[in-house]
Design a protein around this motif. Structure first.
Motif, PDB file in Angstrom:
ATOM      1  N   GLN A 102      23.461  31.677  60.459  1.00 19.72           N
ATOM      2  CA  GLN A 102      23.166  33.023  60.949  1.00 19.72           C
ATOM      3  C   GLN A 102      22.953  33.022  62.466  1.00 19.72           C
ATOM      4  O   GLN A 102      23.275  33.999  63.152  1.00 19.72           O
ATOM      5  N   ALA A 103      22.426  31.912  62.979  1.00 12.47           N
ATOM      6  CA  ALA A 103      22.267  31.776  64.426  1.00 12.47           C
ATOM      7  C   ALA A 103      23.633  31.772  65.123  1.00 12.47           C
ATOM      8  O   ALA A 103      23.788  32.318  66.221  1.00 12.47           O
ATOM      9  N   VAL A 104      24.624  31.173  64.470  1.00 12.27           N
ATOM     10  CA  VAL A 104      25.978  31.167  65.021  1.00 12.27           C
ATOM     11  C   VAL A 104      26.533  32.591  65.084  1.00 12.27           C
ATOM     12  O   VAL A 104      27.124  33.014  66.094  1.00 12.27           O
ATOM     13  N   LEU A 105      26.323  33.342  64.015  1.00 15.31           N
ATOM     14  CA  LEU A 105      26.793  34.731  63.970  1.00 15.31           C
ATOM     15  C   LEU A 105      26.143  35.562  65.070  1.00 15.31           C
ATOM     16  O   LEU A 105      26.827  36.304  65.806  1.00 15.31           O
ATOM     17  N   ILE A 106      24.833  35.448  65.211  1.00 15.10           N
ATOM     18  CA  ILE A 106      24.107  36.221  66.231  1.00 15.10           C
ATOM     19  C   ILE A 106      24.546  35.810  67.634  1.00 15.10           C
ATOM     20  O   ILE A 106      24.637  36.645  68.547  1.00 15.10           O
ATOM     21  N   THR A 107      24.843  34.538  67.820  1.00 14.76           N
ATOM     22  CA  THR A 107      25.320  34.054  69.126  1.00 14.76           C
ATOM     23  C   THR A 107      26.621  34.741  69.521  1.00 14.76           C
ATOM     24  O   THR A 107      26.795  35.164  70.677  1.00 14.76           O
ATOM     25  N   LEU A 108      27.541  34.850  68.587  1.00  7.03           N
ATOM     26  CA  LEU A 108      28.817  35.524  68.862  1.00  7.03           C
ATOM     27  C   LEU A 108      28.591  36.988  69.241  1.00  7.03           C
ATOM     28  O   LEU A 108      29.174  37.487  70.212  1.00  7.03           O
ATOM     29  N   ILE A 109      27.735  37.658  68.491  1.00  9.62           N
ATOM     30  CA  ILE A 109      27.487  39.084  68.742  1.00  9.62           C
ATOM     31  C   ILE A 109      26.841  39.288  70.112  1.00  9.62           C
ATOM     32  O   ILE A 109      27.303  40.104  70.930  1.00  9.62           O
ATOM     33  N   LEU A 110      25.782  38.530  70.390  1.00 11.50           N
ATOM     34  CA  LEU A 110      25.075  38.694  71.663  1.00 11.50           C
ATOM     35  C   LEU A 110      25.930  38.265  72.852  1.00 11.50           C
ATOM     36  O   LEU A 110      25.900  38.895  73.911  1.00 11.50           O
ATOM     37  N   GLY A 111      26.687  37.181  72.687  1.00 16.64           N
ATOM     38  CA  GLY A 111      27.520  36.691  73.784  1.00 16.64           C
ATOM     39  C   GLY A 111      28.560  37.706  74.210  1.00 16.64           C
ATOM     40  O   GLY A 111      28.757  37.955  75.409  1.00 16.64           O
ATOM     41  N   ILE A 112      29.232  38.308  73.240  1.00 19.06           N
ATOM     42  CA  ILE A 112      30.252  39.311  73.543  1.00 19.06           C
ATOM     43  C   ILE A 112      29.606  40.563  74.134  1.00 19.06           C
ATOM     44  O   ILE A 112      30.103  41.142  75.114  1.00 19.06           O
ATOM     45  N   PHE A 113      28.481  40.967  73.563  1.00 14.94           N
ATOM     46  CA  PHE A 113      27.794  42.176  74.050  1.00 14.94           C
ATOM     47  C   PHE A 113      27.358  42.017  75.506  1.00 14.94           C
ATOM     48  O   PHE A 113      27.619  42.893  76.348  1.00 14.94           O
ATOM     49  N   PHE A 114      26.690  40.922  75.832  1.00  7.67           N
ATOM     50  CA  PHE A 114      26.180  40.743  77.189  1.00  7.67           C
ATOM     51  C   PHE A 114      27.300  40.490  78.207  1.00  7.67           C
ATOM     52  O   PHE A 114      27.144  40.817  79.386  1.00  7.67           O
ATOM     53  N   THR A 115      28.404  39.936  77.756  1.00  3.28           N
ATOM     54  CA  THR A 115      29.547  39.802  78.662  1.00  3.28           C
ATOM     55  C   THR A 115      30.037  41.174  79.093  1.00  3.28           C
ATOM     56  O   THR A 115      30.252  41.437  80.282  1.00  3.28           O
ATOM     57  N   ALA A 116      30.206  42.057  78.119  1.00  2.00           N
ATOM     58  CA  ALA A 116      30.688  43.412  78.419  1.00  2.00           C
ATOM     59  C   ALA A 116      29.706  44.158  79.327  1.00  2.00           C
ATOM     60  O   ALA A 116      30.110  44.818  80.295  1.00  2.00           O
ATOM     61  N   VAL A 117      28.412  44.033  79.043  1.00  3.34           N
ATOM     62  CA  VAL A 117      27.404  44.754  79.822  1.00  3.34           C
ATOM     63  C   VAL A 117      27.338  44.247  81.257  1.00  3.34           C
ATOM     64  O   VAL A 117      27.368  45.033  82.219  1.00  3.34           O
ATOM     65  N   THR A 118      27.246  42.943  81.441  1.00  2.00           N
ATOM     66  CA  THR A 118      27.072  42.396  82.785  1.00  2.00           C
ATOM     67  C   THR A 118      28.304  42.589  83.656  1.00  2.00           C
ATOM     68  O   THR A 118      28.187  42.905  84.844  1.00  2.00           O
ATOM     69  N   VAL A 119      29.484  42.418  83.079  1.00  2.00           N
ATOM     70  CA  VAL A 119      30.708  42.588  83.862  1.00  2.00           C
ATOM     71  C   VAL A 119      30.868  44.045  84.295  1.00  2.00           C
ATOM     72  O   VAL A 119      31.213  44.342  85.445  1.00  2.00           O
ATOM     73  N   SER A 120      30.599  44.974  83.377  1.00  2.00           N
ATOM     74  CA  SER A 120      30.781  46.391  83.705  1.00  2.00           C
ATOM     75  C   SER A 120      29.751  46.896  84.716  1.00  2.00           C
ATOM     76  O   SER A 120      30.025  47.847  85.467  1.00  2.00           O
ATOM     77  N   LEU A 121      28.577  46.263  84.778  1.00  2.68           N
ATOM     78  CA  LEU A 121      27.513  46.736  85.664  1.00  2.68           C
ATOM     79  C   LEU A 121      27.358  45.896  86.932  1.00  2.68           C
ATOM     80  O   LEU A 121      26.442  46.140  87.724  1.00  2.68           O
ATOM     81  N   SER A 122      28.253  44.933  87.151  1.00  5.65           N
ATOM     82  CA  SER A 122      28.085  44.016  88.281  1.00  5.65           C
ATOM     83  C   SER A 122      28.061  44.728  89.629  1.00  5.65           C
ATOM     84  O   SER A 122      27.388  44.283  90.565  1.00  5.65           O
ATOM     85  N   GLY A 123      28.774  45.843  89.743  1.00  9.64           N
ATOM     86  CA  GLY A 123      28.790  46.561  91.007  1.00  9.64           C
ATOM     87  C   GLY A 123      27.541  47.379  91.255  1.00  9.64           C
ATOM     88  O   GLY A 123      27.201  47.674  92.415  1.00  9.64           O
ATOM     89  N   MET A 124      26.813  47.712  90.187  1.00 10.40           N
ATOM     90  CA  MET A 124      25.647  48.579  90.320  1.00 10.40           C
ATOM     91  C   MET A 124      24.336  47.809  90.450  1.00 10.40           C
ATOM     92  O   MET A 124      23.371  48.325  91.010  1.00 10.40           O
ATOM     93  N   VAL A 125      24.296  46.577  89.919  1.00 14.47           N
ATOM     94  CA  VAL A 125      23.048  45.821  89.907  1.00 14.47           C
ATOM     95  C   VAL A 125      22.447  45.638  91.306  1.00 14.47           C
ATOM     96  O   VAL A 125      21.246  45.873  91.502  1.00 14.47           O
ATOM     97  N   PRO A 126      23.228  45.251  92.335  1.00 10.73           N
ATOM     98  CA  PRO A 126      22.630  45.117  93.671  1.00 10.73           C
ATOM     99  C   PRO A 126      22.061  46.434  94.207  1.00 10.73           C
ATOM    100  O   PRO A 126      21.078  46.416  94.956  1.00 10.73           O
ATOM    101  N   VAL A 127      22.662  47.542  93.825  1.00 13.61           N
ATOM    102  CA  VAL A 127      22.151  48.848  94.262  1.00 13.61           C
ATOM    103  C   VAL A 127      20.796  49.109  93.612  1.00 13.61           C
ATOM    104  O   VAL A 127      19.832  49.516  94.280  1.00 13.61           O
ATOM    105  N   TRP A 128      20.715  48.878  92.279  1.00  9.57           N
ATOM    106  CA  TRP A 128      19.456  49.078  91.565  1.00  9.57           C
ATOM    107  C   TRP A 128      18.364  48.151  92.077  1.00  9.57           C
ATOM    108  O   TRP A 128      17.180  48.509  92.052  1.00  9.57           O
ATOM    109  N   MET A 129      18.762  46.949  92.554  1.00 11.75           N
ATOM    110  CA  MET A 129      17.797  45.972  93.033  1.00 11.75           C
ATOM    111  C   MET A 129      17.417  46.194  94.494  1.00 11.75           C
ATOM    112  O   MET A 129      16.720  45.378  95.081  1.00 11.75           O
ATOM    113  N   GLN A 130      17.898  47.293  95.077  1.00 11.56           N
ATOM    114  CA  GLN A 130      17.591  47.650  96.460  1.00 11.56           C
ATOM    115  C   GLN A 130      17.995  46.555  97.443  1.00 11.56           C
ATOM    116  O   GLN A 130      17.305  46.296  98.441  1.00 11.56           O
TER     117      GLN A 130
END
Length: 453
Positions: free
Chosen positions: A84-112
């Motif tokens: 089950q840990a393997v399954l959750i790893t796949l889900i979280l890994g794909i999810f966080f890849t999509a989130v971080t890549v899509s928001l990479s341009g905005m993070v420095p702005v939010w971080m002032q």
């Protein structure tokens, strides 16, 4: 018992030491490029804590379940949990890849982040988070292996990752140059990519680490998921997530606090950002004894809980707490006296060195108190009692550190020293709360005086 504790703890300590050593080297290499490069790299570092700690919280849920299963002699249940840990790893890994890549341009702005270095910070962030799936595997699979008592495999892979990172940093950050090796003059190839090279080196190293730890888990004689089903099994996931969810909220909430804390420090200017980034890197090495012991405490407490051995649980506390306090007193004293020299390793700016030395000496005094909190929290993670640490940490982070820092830096116009004073006040509050928790027995589910917590 002492030998068992040290056998579990030393590989984790060595692994964390190697990771910190590479952080030192990374910081020194990037620091040689100037204060702006250091600020660009450090300005989004707390987002890394936010994401990494959220994933680690999921690992805590599996750690509690697997350690308890092994303590009770239920190896089949432990292996089902690994699948089950393997399954959750796949889900979280794909999810966080999509989130971080899509928001990479905005993070420095939010971080002032200063407008002059936002593009550099954004590029660094994007490259660093492209291999989010292997990074997730390294975190969760490493926790799974430690919960089964195997702390050496994650350590060995951590050493490999760090070596790859250092070598690639050396080749990708700097341009081609001539170096002296004893009496020889050697021409060394270099890509000259600067900050981008540092990000690429880390990304490649993370990918290698994720692949290696997945292979080790798959071939492991005790916790290999081979032969197990990988479809969702709520009998396993429900108790794991019940433990993980409060810890996830805690880590997410405290890491979000780190982001807010760093954003307020970034608003103080490049010098404060650079001093804060370097001081954080330096400080991390001196928490290694604390967090290395926490991993051992969580695993052994989970084993004792699974075996329903209340005497062993108490004996663990009687050994862990004094040992941890002694280690953190020595660590804090070392940090206090070596702070100026360590700051000089990473910066040539007298102002950055002076400011960083001041805050490091302040936090060094509080280390033994924080060490006590780390151990009690480790016991509670191991037995699945994550609600109380969640309340303590969120209260301390937001009501003391963030509110205090906002008042000091944004309303009163005070600087980095006052921001770190608020951080230390947060750590001291945690000590008081966890000490009360220990005295009342809330940390121990086998205590006859406490049945809930």
């Amino acid at each position: 018992m002492l030998m068992t504790i040290l056998a579990l703890a030393w590989p984790t300590m060595l692994e964390q030491f190697m990771q910190t050593a590479v952080q030192y080297i990374d910081t020194a290499m990037v620091g040689s490029l100037g204060t702006r490069a250091m600020a660009a790299v450090g300005s989004t570092g707390t987002v890394n804590w936010l994401i990494g700690s959220t994933i680690s919280a999921v690992g805590v849920g599996f750690l509690a379940y697997i350690a308890k299963a092994f303590g009770a002699g239920e190896e089949t249940a432990a292996k089902r949990a690994v699948s089950q840990a393997v399954l959750i790893t796949l889900i979280l890994g794909i999810f966080f890849t999509a989130v971080t890549v899509s928001l990479s341009g905005m993070v420095p702005v939010w971080m002032q982040v200063d407008v002059n270095i936002r593009e550099m910070a954004s590029q660094y962030f994007l490259i660093l988070y492209l291999p989010m799936l292997p990074r997730t595997a390294s975190i969760i699979f490493g926790t799974v292996l430690r919960s089964a008592g195997d702390t050496k495999s994650p350590m060995k892979i951590g050493v490999l990752v760090n070596l790859i990172n250092v070598v690639l940093n050396f080749l990708l950050i700097y341009p081609a140059r001539e170096i002296s090796l004893f009496s020889l003059r050697l021409q060394v190839w270099g890509a000259g990519l600067g900050v981008i090279g540092a990000a690429a080196a880390s990304a490649i190293a993370f990918t290698a680490g994720g692949i290696c730890i997945t292979y080790v888990l798959w071939k492991h004689p005790v916790v290999s998921p081979r032969g197990q089903g990988f479809s969702p099994d709520m009998q396993i996931l429900r108790p794991c997530l019940k433990v993980a969810f409060p810890n996830m909220l805690q880590r997410f909430g405290t890491s979000l606090g780190y982001v807010a804390f760093a954003a307020m420090i970034n608003s103080l200017g490049e010098t404060s950002t650079a001093a804060h980034t370097i001081a954080n890197t330096v400080e991390s090495a001196f928490y290694i004894p604390g967090y290395g012991m926490q991993t051992a405490a969580a695993t052994l407490a989970g084993n004792a809980y699974g075996a329903r051995d209340g005497r062993r649980m108490k004996d663990l506390a009687s050994v862990f707490i004094p040992l941890e306090m002694i280690l953190m007193i020595c660590s804090g004293a070392c940090l206090f006296f070596t702070a100026p020299g360590l700051m000089r390793l990473f910066s040539a700016s007298d102002e950055v060195i002076r400011l960083g030395t001041s805050v490091l000496r302040m936090v060094a005094v509080s280390e033994p108190f924080y060490g006590f909190s780390i151990i009690i929290e480790g016991f509670m993670m191991g037995v699945g009692r994550t609600k109380t640490p969640f309340v303590y940490n969120i209260t301390g982070m937001w009501l003391v550190r963030i509110v205090g820092t906002f008042i000091c830096t944004q309303l009163l116009g005070l600087g980095l020293i006052f921001a770190w004073a608020c951080m230390i006040a947060h750590n001291l509050l945690l000590f008081v709360l966890f000490f009360i928790c220990y005295v009342r027995g809330v940390w121990n589910p086998l205590s006859t005086s406490v049945q809930t917590g």
